[in-house]
Scaffold this active site. Structure first.
Site, PDB file in Angstrom:
ATOM      1  N   HIS A  79      66.897  45.092 113.310  1.00 21.89           N
ATOM      2  CA  HIS A  79      66.120  43.905 113.678  1.00 21.89           C
ATOM      3  C   HIS A  79      66.596  42.771 112.773  1.00 21.89           C
ATOM      4  O   HIS A  79      66.657  42.932 111.547  1.00 21.89           O
ATOM      5  CB  HIS A  79      64.630  44.165 113.460  1.00 21.89           C
ATOM      6  CG  HIS A  79      63.739  43.143 114.089  1.00 21.89           C
ATOM      7  ND1 HIS A  79      63.670  41.844 113.624  1.00 21.89           N
ATOM      8  CD2 HIS A  79      62.885  43.210 115.137  1.00 21.89           C
ATOM      9  CE1 HIS A  79      62.807  41.167 114.362  1.00 21.89           C
ATOM     10  NE2 HIS A  79      62.318  41.967 115.283  1.00 21.89           N
ATOM     11  N   ARG A 105      70.060  41.435 119.369  1.00 20.36           N
ATOM     12  CA  ARG A 105      69.773  41.774 117.977  1.00 20.36           C
ATOM     13  C   ARG A 105      71.013  42.138 117.173  1.00 20.36           C
ATOM     14  O   ARG A 105      71.149  41.727 116.016  1.00 20.36           O
ATOM     15  CB  ARG A 105      68.774  42.939 117.926  1.00 20.36           C
ATOM     16  CG  ARG A 105      67.367  42.528 118.298  1.00 20.36           C
ATOM     17  CD  ARG A 105      66.474  43.741 118.424  1.00 20.36           C
ATOM     18  NE  ARG A 105      65.091  43.351 118.674  1.00 20.36           N
ATOM     19  CZ  ARG A 105      64.139  44.187 119.039  1.00 20.36           C
ATOM     20  NH1 ARG A 105      64.418  45.468 119.207  1.00 20.36           N
ATOM     21  NH2 ARG A 105      62.905  43.772 119.243  1.00 20.36           N
ATOM     22  N   HIS A 131      65.548  49.126 112.581  1.00 18.07           N
ATOM     23  CA  HIS A 131      64.392  48.964 113.463  1.00 18.07           C
ATOM     24  C   HIS A 131      64.244  50.085 114.483  1.00 18.07           C
ATOM     25  O   HIS A 131      63.132  50.539 114.757  1.00 18.07           O
ATOM     26  CB  HIS A 131      64.517  47.620 114.192  1.00 18.07           C
ATOM     27  CG  HIS A 131      63.408  47.333 115.154  1.00 18.07           C
ATOM     28  ND1 HIS A 131      62.076  47.429 114.817  1.00 18.07           N
ATOM     29  CD2 HIS A 131      63.431  46.955 116.456  1.00 18.07           C
ATOM     30  CE1 HIS A 131      61.323  47.121 115.859  1.00 18.07           C
ATOM     31  NE2 HIS A 131      62.125  46.844 116.876  1.00 18.07           N
ATOM     32  N   GLU A 175      60.265  57.027 121.209  1.00 13.55           N
ATOM     33  CA  GLU A 175      61.425  56.716 120.378  1.00 13.55           C
ATOM     34  C   GLU A 175      62.136  57.967 119.890  1.00 13.55           C
ATOM     35  O   GLU A 175      63.289  57.913 119.476  1.00 13.55           O
ATOM     36  CB  GLU A 175      61.002  55.851 119.185  1.00 13.55           C
ATOM     37  CG  GLU A 175      60.535  54.466 119.615  1.00 13.55           C
ATOM     38  CD  GLU A 175      60.518  53.461 118.470  1.00 13.55           C
ATOM     39  OE1 GLU A 175      61.234  53.688 117.482  1.00 13.55           O
ATOM     40  OE2 GLU A 175      59.805  52.462 118.567  1.00 13.55           O
ATOM     41  N   ARG A 207      70.003  48.717 122.580  1.00 16.40           N
ATOM     42  CA  ARG A 207      68.811  48.291 123.313  1.00 16.40           C
ATOM     43  C   ARG A 207      68.781  46.765 123.328  1.00 16.40           C
ATOM     44  O   ARG A 207      68.357  46.127 122.372  1.00 16.40           O
ATOM     45  CB  ARG A 207      67.566  48.859 122.636  1.00 16.40           C
ATOM     46  CG  ARG A 207      66.299  48.614 123.438  1.00 16.40           C
ATOM     47  CD  ARG A 207      65.105  49.308 122.830  1.00 16.40           C
ATOM     48  NE  ARG A 207      64.687  48.692 121.591  1.00 16.40           N
ATOM     49  CZ  ARG A 207      63.542  48.974 120.964  1.00 16.40           C
ATOM     50  NH1 ARG A 207      62.722  49.872 121.457  1.00 16.40           N
ATOM     51  NH2 ARG A 207      63.227  48.383 119.832  1.00 16.40           N
ATOM     52  N   ALA A 252      64.765  45.380 125.953  1.00 17.80           N
ATOM     53  CA  ALA A 252      63.603  46.187 126.294  1.00 17.80           C
ATOM     54  C   ALA A 252      62.895  46.582 125.008  1.00 17.80           C
ATOM     55  O   ALA A 252      63.326  46.238 123.912  1.00 17.80           O
ATOM     56  CB  ALA A 252      64.038  47.435 127.070  1.00 17.80           C
ATOM     57  N   SER A 270      59.909  49.791 123.295  1.00 19.55           N
ATOM     58  CA  SER A 270      59.608  51.218 123.348  1.00 19.55           C
ATOM     59  C   SER A 270      58.561  51.573 124.396  1.00 19.55           C
ATOM     60  O   SER A 270      58.260  52.756 124.572  1.00 19.55           O
ATOM     61  CB  SER A 270      59.163  51.689 121.965  1.00 19.55           C
ATOM     62  OG  SER A 270      60.229  51.553 121.053  1.00 19.55           O
ATOM     63  N   LEU A 271      58.004  50.585 125.084  1.00 20.99           N
ATOM     64  CA  LEU A 271      57.089  50.905 126.176  1.00 20.99           C
ATOM     65  C   LEU A 271      57.812  51.671 127.277  1.00 20.99           C
ATOM     66  O   LEU A 271      57.254  52.569 127.906  1.00 20.99           O
ATOM     67  CB  LEU A 271      56.463  49.628 126.744  1.00 20.99           C
ATOM     68  CG  LEU A 271      55.469  48.911 125.834  1.00 20.99           C
ATOM     69  CD1 LEU A 271      55.000  47.623 126.484  1.00 20.99           C
ATOM     70  CD2 LEU A 271      54.283  49.799 125.512  1.00 20.99           C
TER      71      LEU A 271
END
Length: 391
Positions: free
Chosen positions: A24, A68, A135, A168, A179, A182, A184-185
């Site tokens: 992150h 990121r 992250h 995760e 990633r 998106a 982690s939902l």
């Protein structure tokens, strides 16, 4: 995440793609607490020690809103080239004070408080010191789209009966090597539901339960006692710091061959020192010494697979950026028309999943499985071919 992956590793099953670690971009310097990317979405900008909005150089179109890994690597370059902030030039600034205070209060509630508590700055007047912070891991326990844990044997994916993973901890792998857009939902809600539906389909009330080995759980209990009465020469905290520094110095945002190789050797030596740990609390009530040592065992298993997988992958792909192998090596050159190109053999390209295992002597073994290229139904969702990622 690391606990689940370590449990699977101890069971003799592989983890997948642990070398793909997402950083992150904006963790608070010195604290690690994350500052939401929504700050940059609302108009916040990253600046270096010269007051320059440096992301305009690295991603002229997306700028501070680039993905990121691009932002994290850009920040790292600024620091490495001497344009970092602070006495040690080891962070950059996230500037928000050019935005109206009302906008900060309405659109980013809590950011002012977080910055004041963890960085001691007033965001309406001062920038926040930030640096890339670990992250998320794109890898994890390999599963199929139904949430069933899989192994790759004799060229085929095979289901491990009765074992499911989502969130995760799992690697489905919808995020691939990076990633990008998106959270982690997806991992939890979509694949959590898939797990539930699969379990309901395959298991019914009254089904026979498989027998359990007579000695099931004995190894775990023995490990607890081994840790509680460990009387070596190295504290858990000392070994954990050595592991953390090795990973930070040898397998962080930028990676290179000799540094990764040295990191593998150092981390293996650190792992072999686990038998020389010394704990002080022999009790069984609120024993933080025991808990921290159990966590170190789990972290060590994950760290070994991460750094060995990174050293073996001789390319740059997604969150895995190597300075000595800067090009992504696919089975085709996707920067050119595919017509007339010959597909590279599996062993000659890196568009494949890493499968890693660790034995009881902390030795890492690696194997690979193909990427699933096609969707379940071409009519419902057409397959999207790989493309070169650029800004």
């Amino acid at each position: 995440l690391f606990r689940s992956n370590a449990m699977v590793t101890r069971a003799g099953l592989p983890c997948q793609d642990l070398e793909f670690v997402q950083f992150h971009p904006t963790g608070i310097y010195g604290a690690g607490c994350l500052i939401t990317e929504g700050c940059r979405g609302e108009g916040g900008i990253l600046i270096n020690s010269e007051g320059e909005r440096f992301m305009e150089r690295y991603a002229p179109v997306a700028k501070d809103l680039a993905s990121r890994d691009v932002v994290s690597r850009s920040m790292t370059i600024e620091m490495r080239e001497g344009r970092g902030c602070g006495p040690d030039k080891d962070h950059v600034f996230l500037q928000l004070h050019h935005l109206p205070p009302q906008q900060l209060a309405m659109r980013l509630p809590g950011i002012s408080e977080t910055a004041m508590i963890f960085a001691g700055v007033d965001v309406t007047k001062e920038p926040i010191p930030v640096l890339p912070t670990v992250h998320y891991n794109m890898g994890g326990i390999p599963t199929n789209f139904r949430g069933q844990v899989i192994i790759h044997k004799a060229g085929e994916d095979k289901v491990v009966p009765g074992l499911y993973a989502c969130g995760e901890a799992a690697s489905a792998s919808v995020h691939g090597a990076n990633r990008l857009g998106a959270n982690s939902l997806l991992d939890l809600v979509v694949f959590g539901r898939a797990c539930a539906l699969t379990i309901a389909e395959l298991n019914k009330p009254g089904d026979a339960i498989p027998s359990v080995k007579p000695n099931a759980g004995e190894a775990s209990v023995a490990n607890l006692d081994k840790i509680r009465f460990a009387n070596g020469s190295i504290r858990t905290s000392e070994l954990r710091i050595s592991m953390q520094k090795t990973m930070q110095n040898h397998a962080a945002v930028f990676r290179t061959g000799p540094v990764l190789q040295e990191g593998c050797e150092k981390l293996s030596a650190i792992a072999n020192s686990m038998d020389d740990l010394k704990t002080f609390d022999r009790g069984i009530v609120w024993n933080t010494d025991l808990v921290e040592t159990l966590e170190l065992q789990n972290l060590m298993l994950c760290a070994l697979q991460t750094i060995y997988g990174a050293e073996a992958r001789k390319e740059s792909r997604g969150a895995h950026a190597r300075e000595d192998y800067k090009v992504r090596i696919d089975e085709y050159d996707y920067s050119k028309p595919l017509e007339g190109q010959q597909k590279k053999p599996f062993v000659e390209h890196w568009r494949k999943h890493t499968l890693s295992q660790v034995d009881q002597n902390w030795k890492v073994s690696l194997s690979y499985r193909p990427v699933i290229d096609v969707t379940l139904n071409e009519e419902d969702c057409a397959t999207v071919p790989p493309a070169i990622r650029s800004y």
